[in-house]
Every structure is written in structure tokens, then in C-alpha cells.
Design a protein around this motif. Sequence first.
Motif, PDB file in Angstrom:
ATOM      1  N   ARG A 111      63.528  19.358 -34.293  1.00  0.00           N
ATOM      2  CA  ARG A 111      62.734  17.961 -34.081  1.00  0.00           C
ATOM      3  C   ARG A 111      61.365  17.795 -33.922  1.00  0.00           C
ATOM      4  O   ARG A 111      60.992  16.843 -33.413  1.00  0.00           O
ATOM      5  CB  ARG A 111      63.578  17.134 -33.038  1.00  0.00           C
ATOM      6  CG  ARG A 111      65.217  17.080 -33.465  1.00  0.00           C
ATOM      7  CD  ARG A 111      66.077  16.435 -32.420  1.00  0.00           C
ATOM      8  NE  ARG A 111      65.548  15.106 -32.064  1.00  0.00           N
ATOM      9  CZ  ARG A 111      65.670  14.340 -31.026  1.00  0.00           C
ATOM     10  NH1 ARG A 111      66.498  14.837 -30.166  1.00  0.00           N
ATOM     11  NH2 ARG A 111      65.226  12.990 -31.006  1.00  0.00           N
TER      12      ARG A 111
ATOM     13  N   GLU B 124      59.702  14.684 -35.501  1.00  0.00           N
ATOM     14  CA  GLU B 124      59.541  13.086 -35.083  1.00  0.00           C
ATOM     15  C   GLU B 124      58.314  12.735 -34.447  1.00  0.00           C
ATOM     16  O   GLU B 124      58.063  11.558 -34.424  1.00  0.00           O
ATOM     17  CB  GLU B 124      60.730  12.999 -34.077  1.00  0.00           C
ATOM     18  CG  GLU B 124      62.102  13.243 -34.900  1.00  0.00           C
ATOM     19  CD  GLU B 124      63.132  13.226 -33.957  1.00  0.00           C
ATOM     20  OE1 GLU B 124      63.063  12.405 -32.975  1.00  0.00           O
ATOM     21  OE2 GLU B 124      64.662  13.511 -34.282  1.00  0.00           O
TER      22      GLU B 124
ATOM     23  N   VAL C 147      69.407  15.659 -40.936  1.00  0.00           N
ATOM     24  CA  VAL C 147      68.543  14.334 -41.224  1.00  0.00           C
ATOM     25  C   VAL C 147      67.268  14.767 -40.262  1.00  0.00           C
ATOM     26  O   VAL C 147      67.234  14.880 -39.090  1.00  0.00           O
ATOM     27  CB  VAL C 147      69.264  13.307 -41.156  1.00  0.00           C
ATOM     28  CG1 VAL C 147      68.220  11.998 -41.154  1.00  0.00           C
ATOM     29  CG2 VAL C 147      70.223  12.690 -41.514  1.00  0.00           C
TER      30      VAL C 147
ATOM     31  N   ARG D 201      64.047  13.379 -39.214  1.00  0.00           N
ATOM     32  CA  ARG D 201      62.980  11.977 -39.249  1.00  0.00           C
ATOM     33  C   ARG D 201      61.604  12.521 -38.844  1.00  0.00           C
ATOM     34  O   ARG D 201      61.230  13.440 -38.109  1.00  0.00           O
ATOM     35  CB  ARG D 201      63.521  11.262 -37.769  1.00  0.00           C
ATOM     36  CG  ARG D 201      65.071  10.680 -38.369  1.00  0.00           C
ATOM     37  CD  ARG D 201      65.559   9.886 -36.806  1.00  0.00           C
ATOM     38  NE  ARG D 201      66.852   9.398 -37.335  1.00  0.00           N
ATOM     39  CZ  ARG D 201      67.914   9.797 -37.161  1.00  0.00           C
ATOM     40  NH1 ARG D 201      67.967  11.150 -36.507  1.00  0.00           N
ATOM     41  NH2 ARG D 201      68.996   9.470 -37.515  1.00  0.00           N
TER      42      ARG D 201
ATOM     43  N   GLU E 264      62.483   9.586 -43.476  1.00  0.00           N
ATOM     44  CA  GLU E 264      63.404  10.876 -43.136  1.00  0.00           C
ATOM     45  C   GLU E 264      63.539  11.640 -44.464  1.00  0.00           C
ATOM     46  O   GLU E 264      63.438  11.214 -45.634  1.00  0.00           O
ATOM     47  CB  GLU E 264      64.592  10.034 -42.759  1.00  0.00           C
ATOM     48  CG  GLU E 264      64.721   9.128 -41.799  1.00  0.00           C
ATOM     49  CD  GLU E 264      66.275   8.736 -41.604  1.00  0.00           C
ATOM     50  OE1 GLU E 264      67.310   8.591 -42.544  1.00  0.00           O
ATOM     51  OE2 GLU E 264      66.524   8.022 -40.589  1.00  0.00           O
TER      52      GLU E 264
ATOM     53  N   ARG F 268      66.529  14.468 -45.849  1.00  0.00           N
ATOM     54  CA  ARG F 268      67.797  14.926 -45.898  1.00  0.00           C
ATOM     55  C   ARG F 268      67.960  16.166 -46.464  1.00  0.00           C
ATOM     56  O   ARG F 268      67.830  16.369 -47.593  1.00  0.00           O
ATOM     57  CB  ARG F 268      68.884  14.040 -46.431  1.00  0.00           C
ATOM     58  CG  ARG F 268      68.926  12.707 -45.806  1.00  0.00           C
ATOM     59  CD  ARG F 268      70.107  11.763 -46.535  1.00  0.00           C
ATOM     60  NE  ARG F 268      69.960  10.498 -45.656  1.00  0.00           N
ATOM     61  CZ  ARG F 268      70.834  10.250 -44.552  1.00  0.00           C
ATOM     62  NH1 ARG F 268      71.400  11.307 -43.936  1.00  0.00           N
ATOM     63  NH2 ARG F 268      70.815   9.162 -44.070  1.00  0.00           N
TER      64      ARG F 268
END
Length: 772
Positions: free
Chosen positions: A101, A104, A357, A359, A365, A367
Motif C-alpha cells: 500500500r 496510497e 485494488v 489505491r 485505483e 485493479r
Amino acid sequence: MLRPSMKRLLRLLALLLAGAAGLLVLAGVAGFVYLRASLPQTEGRIALKGLTAPVEVVRDRHGVVRIRAGSLWDLLFAQGFVHAQERLWQMEFQRRVGQGRLSEVLGEATLAQDRFLRTWGFYQAAKSAYERLYPEEKEAVDAYVAGVNAFLASGAPLPPEFALLGFRPESWRGPDVLVWAKMMSFDLSGNWEEELLRHRLLARGVSPERLLELLPPYPEDAPTVLSAEDLRLPLRREEAPSALLPMAPPRFLEASNNWVVAGSRTATGKPFLADDPHLGLQAPSLWFLMALEAPGYRAVGASLPGVPGIVIGRNERIAWGVTNVGADVQDLYLLEEVGTGYRYRGQVLPYRVREEVIRIKGGREERLKVRETVYGPVITDALADPPKTPMALRWVSLDPEDHILMAYLGINRAKNWVEFQEALKLYSAPSQNFVYADIDGNIGYIAPGKFPIRREGHTGMVPVPGNGAWDWQGYRPPETWPMVLNPKEGLLVTANHKVTPKGFPYALTYDWAEPYRAERILELLRAKEKLTLEDMKAIQQDQKSLLFRDFRPVLSLLNPLSERARAWRERLLAWDGTMAPSSEEALVFALWYTELTRLPEKEVGEAHWDEPRYLLKALKEGDKNCDQPETEYPETCLDYAALALERALDRKEALKAKAWGEVHRAAFRHPVLTHTPLRRLSDRQVAFGGDRYTANVGPFDPQSLTMGHGPSYRQIVDLSNPEGSLFVHPMGQSGHLLSPHYADLLPLWARGDYLPMAFSGEGRTLLLEPGR
């Protein structure tokens, strides 16, 4: 501890931050006030919801933390709180790496890295493991997480990195703890890369026989951790892999040293235990020094921010140290694709598709569809340059159940060899060389872990067909693990070299580190009849190069091209091989050896091939790569070595350096601030000696000559006087730029000094109290 791909990621990250509006937050007087306010509270009282009774937290003058609590819950709660006080940004970054992540908060630059991390499924494995924890193990994780969340809820200002990136951290959850254990296992398990390397070389047309020359097997006359007489298991005739399955030392898995010496060989009559794990050098440090005390639990040593307990250290009765075994617990499986599936045991199975997903900062976003097989994820889908045939990964750390934290809780509380051995039965991965000593005078060794049972003919060295014929057949039971208690020689040394002697019933791996470090440590331990604490220190600081000892005879055979080179040949022949930072000879030898590693570049497709036994054989017996095609006459390998010396001296002159430490510097870079105006506050460099093969290890980048890996922690435990034991790590205890403990340990570490590894200690006291 991060791999080269992660280092590239961090450089991109820092470039993004260089122009970030968040820097304005840190500008001028207001920024300084913010920075000061975000320093942790170290005195007084803090009321925290979740505690059941008061807890005392003492920080000594070096920032080493000692926590005393009335229960294990409160102790680990307080450990989580203190880790968050001092290292919250580091913990946040680590869990985002494990979660995949990063994008993000960092944007498009980290998207490829997130794809890779999500494909492997580290966080998915951590969630599965958390759901299956034993009750006591889960309570320990939950207590630690509650302490982290208590800090987040306390209202204390966040570290400056959060202001730079413009976000606040989410509350912590149990899998956030376990995912960092998965990432540590990933960092210390590189067999999948070795399999890909061999696969790539074979695809380039390198023959299996030639691979055995380029990647020589571990030498038969080199030391092993255990001897045949140490083992109670029946030995058998060892079967070597066929030429189709060449054995290779790892390109660079993080290395380490540890050893334990029985009282019969010491001046005190009791054992010494020493450990120095060689991992990535970073700012802040990987480790955090702590002493933890509660009824039934008393341990001191090195902890990992983000993880409860003590990883390396001692309690009142025993001490332990770890180095990486490098066990082969990963296999790649070649998939025969049929339509949207793959062939397995005579059937075509559809891929299980896991949608992730991702971000991305700014609102977009992505996928990601991850293909899963009976073995695990198709990891070649996430590679920048994937092979033609897709490959799935089987790895023990992706198993749904993992009780490594329970193992460490047991180690921390063990009072003797039997309890220590019992605790390790739950150990999974990465397999470590555990050395052991106790106040009763016993010393021991265990290599625990989930070691796959492979069918005959499957060595795990190259990818195999994923058709079901080469599946694992379970794991080796603990009673078959390599172990010994009180070996006859009275000492045990591990330096990532081969663990088991010839004839051991199964192979842990074929990817052993070169034996130079182990040979040097053994040489020093055997040199004295009675060893002292000062001897342990001297061995940890030793930088004499056995690599030079091996290459010295080649120098005497050279016919250098210039007067300059002839003079340097004589200087090197008169040198003792100590890679001291003040040594000019060390600088020339390092540059010469670096030039020699270019020898097979065109054949293997890599600029530097650091395989000393291949290079030595080439220089002594000849090799096809020595002839330079751009010249009119055929060169011998000694011609090549003489030319390499000339090139090394040219480079030395270009560097304008007179000593090894002028260019060989241990570099500690902050992952966020390195390329921002704050880098002068965040980053550090110190002159360092050694090379990849010295006991006091100093591996270096062949281009920059800087050192990004090294002794990330050192400890020496004196079992005759445990409170007189020693430990240290580089940088400092705090991750905060303005803390006096941000880098105060670096000078001590660099010059070979230590701190007392004691439960007692005075300093500033913070009382944590139950709150509403």
C-alpha cells in the motif's frame, strides 16, 4: 534490509518528496516548533486506556529502554507504546511495504512495487496466520497492537514524515505485526532468485557443466558448523546433484556471524556467546534495544519495532544469537498453460484469481488480478522482465499457519536447553542458526524451521515442472533438525557457511556462503587456550581478509605493465591483508578484486561476478573469458589480472583517495528524507573497513564503493557475569531527527565500542497508568 529493487523505489519516493508542499510545514520557526513538539514524552505520567496496572519505563542516557510491568499484557502493551513513540514512521513504512500500500501515500512511482508485493500476498498470509494464532500468542500480539493504538489515540504530534506526506496512520491490527515477520523471511530467503538466475543462464546457452565452473559448489575441505561427531543422526553417503542442477552461493543474502565458546575454553570458566547479524544499514536503525520485565518474563536485547518481544538477547539464565541458515524453503514451478488454466496431475485446473485494488495517491485505483495455483501465486507475472514460461511459487512463509511469535515468546522465557529446544519446535521461517549458552555452562546449536521434503532428484536448485510430480511431501520433523549440545571441541561458529557435515541425511540447501568469515573466526578462537571478553570484541572487529590470502599468490605471478603497477605489486605482497579504513593497500586490493569480477561479464550478462573460487581457478588454470576480443593477440588470465591492476590504479587516481575508508563508507540513509533539504539532518556516513568476506563485514557496491549492509547489531554475552554483557547497534534509539538519540550510537558502533546489556540502569522515568 531491503533488496536493490526496494532501494530504487526509495530513491523515487525521495525525489517525489523533494518538491512536496509538505516541506513548507517544516520550514522556519513554526516547523522547528512542530518538530520539537513531536519528540516523545520521556518523563512524568501518561494515562492510557487498555493498561491494567501502572508500568515503569526508564530511558538511560543512550535512550536504551527498560520496561517493568506487573503482567505480560501490560509489558507488551507498553513495548508497543514505546516502539510507536520512538519509531512510528518506520513501523508505518514497514507495514505499508508488507501490505503493498505504498502508492496510497507515494503515488505512481511505487505502483510497480505494490504490484509485486500484492502478487506475493504477504498481507494475505499475515491475516491467515493471525486467525490461526494460539490463544497466548494472539493475546501477546493484541497487547502489543493495543499499545501502538494507545499512542495513536494519545494526541501526541506525529513524526515529521507524516506531515511531509500529508496523511495520518490508521489504527493498527494484528496482521500488521505478523506481516513484518513475513517480510523479514522474504529478505532472508533468496532461493527463488537463485532459481531464476540459473534458469536465465541456461537460457543464455551456458551449459550445465560450465555453470558448475561459474558457480562452484561449497568446497569439500571447508568447515561446517557441525561435525560428524556432533550429530546423533545416522549419516549416509551424500548424493551430489547432477550437472543439470548446479550449486551456487547466493549473490548476496544478508549475512551474519555468531559463535559460542564453552567455559573450558574461557578465562572465566563460563561460556561467551557473540552475535552480529549483517543486515541493511538504514536510518533509523532496524533494531531497538530494550529490557523487558514482568512476572515470569525477563529478557534484554534487540527488539524489532513493529514486533513484540526480544529477537536476539538473553534472560536471567540463557542467551541466544541468530544468523541466517539460508535454507531452501522456496521452489518455482514451471506451468504448462492450457487455455485459462494449467496442467496438474493429468487435469487442467483453472487459475484462482485474486483481485487486489491498489489505491494511488490522487484518487486513481488499479485493479490487479493475481493468478493463484495449488503451489501459490504466479510470481513471474509481477517481474519486470518475466521468463517465457510462467512460474508459481511454493514458500513456507505463505502457509496459512505460522507460530514464529509463539516460538520467540518461548525462547524469551526459556530457563534451560530443554525449554529452549521445545520453544523452537514451533519455529517456521526464515530458518536461523540459533546458538545457545546458559549460566550452568552448557552451549548448543539448533537450526529450526519448516524444511520441505522433496522427492529424489529434486534439489530445489532450478525450477521444476508444476505438474504434480515434484510436489513437496511434507516437512522434516524437529527431531531430525541439525542440533548439538556441548560439542566436543567446546565451540560453535556460524557465518552462513555450510551447516551439516558430509553424510547428513538431507540437504538444507546447496546455496552456502563462502567460508572465509567462518575460517577466520575459527582461526582466532583456536589461537588462544583461554579466551576473554576482550577477545570476543577483537573478533567482532577483525578485518583481516582471507580473500587476500587466497589471491596473494596470483600477485606474485603478475608481470605488471608499468612501474607504478610493479611498485604496488610489491606493496601488496608485503601487506598483511587487514582491510583497515586507514589502509591504502586495502583500497588498492578492493579496487583490483572489483576489476577481476568483471571477467565473465559478457558470458553471464552481469557486470560483476563475485565468485572468488571461479576467479581463482581462472587466474591459475586459465579461462576462455580472459582473452579480450578487441586486442590483436590472445591474453592469458595473468595478462587479464595485470591489466585489472592497472585499471584499479587508474580508478584510485581518479578517486583521489589515499585510504580505504575515504571511499568505503557505511551509509545510513533515511528512506524519505534522503533527497530532500532535510537530508543533512537525516543521513549519516562513517568510514569503515573490511569487505564482504571479513569477520567485521564490509560489503560494498562495486560502482560507488559505499556500504549498504553490515553489522546491524552486536552483542557479547558473558555467562559468568550476565549483567556485564554488551550490545550496540548503529545510528540510535530514536527515529526522530531532533532527538539526541537519533545517531548518538553511531560513533560507538564505528569504533567498536558497546553499551552494557543489563537489566539495571538509571535514567528518565515515565510512568504509564491505566486511563479511561
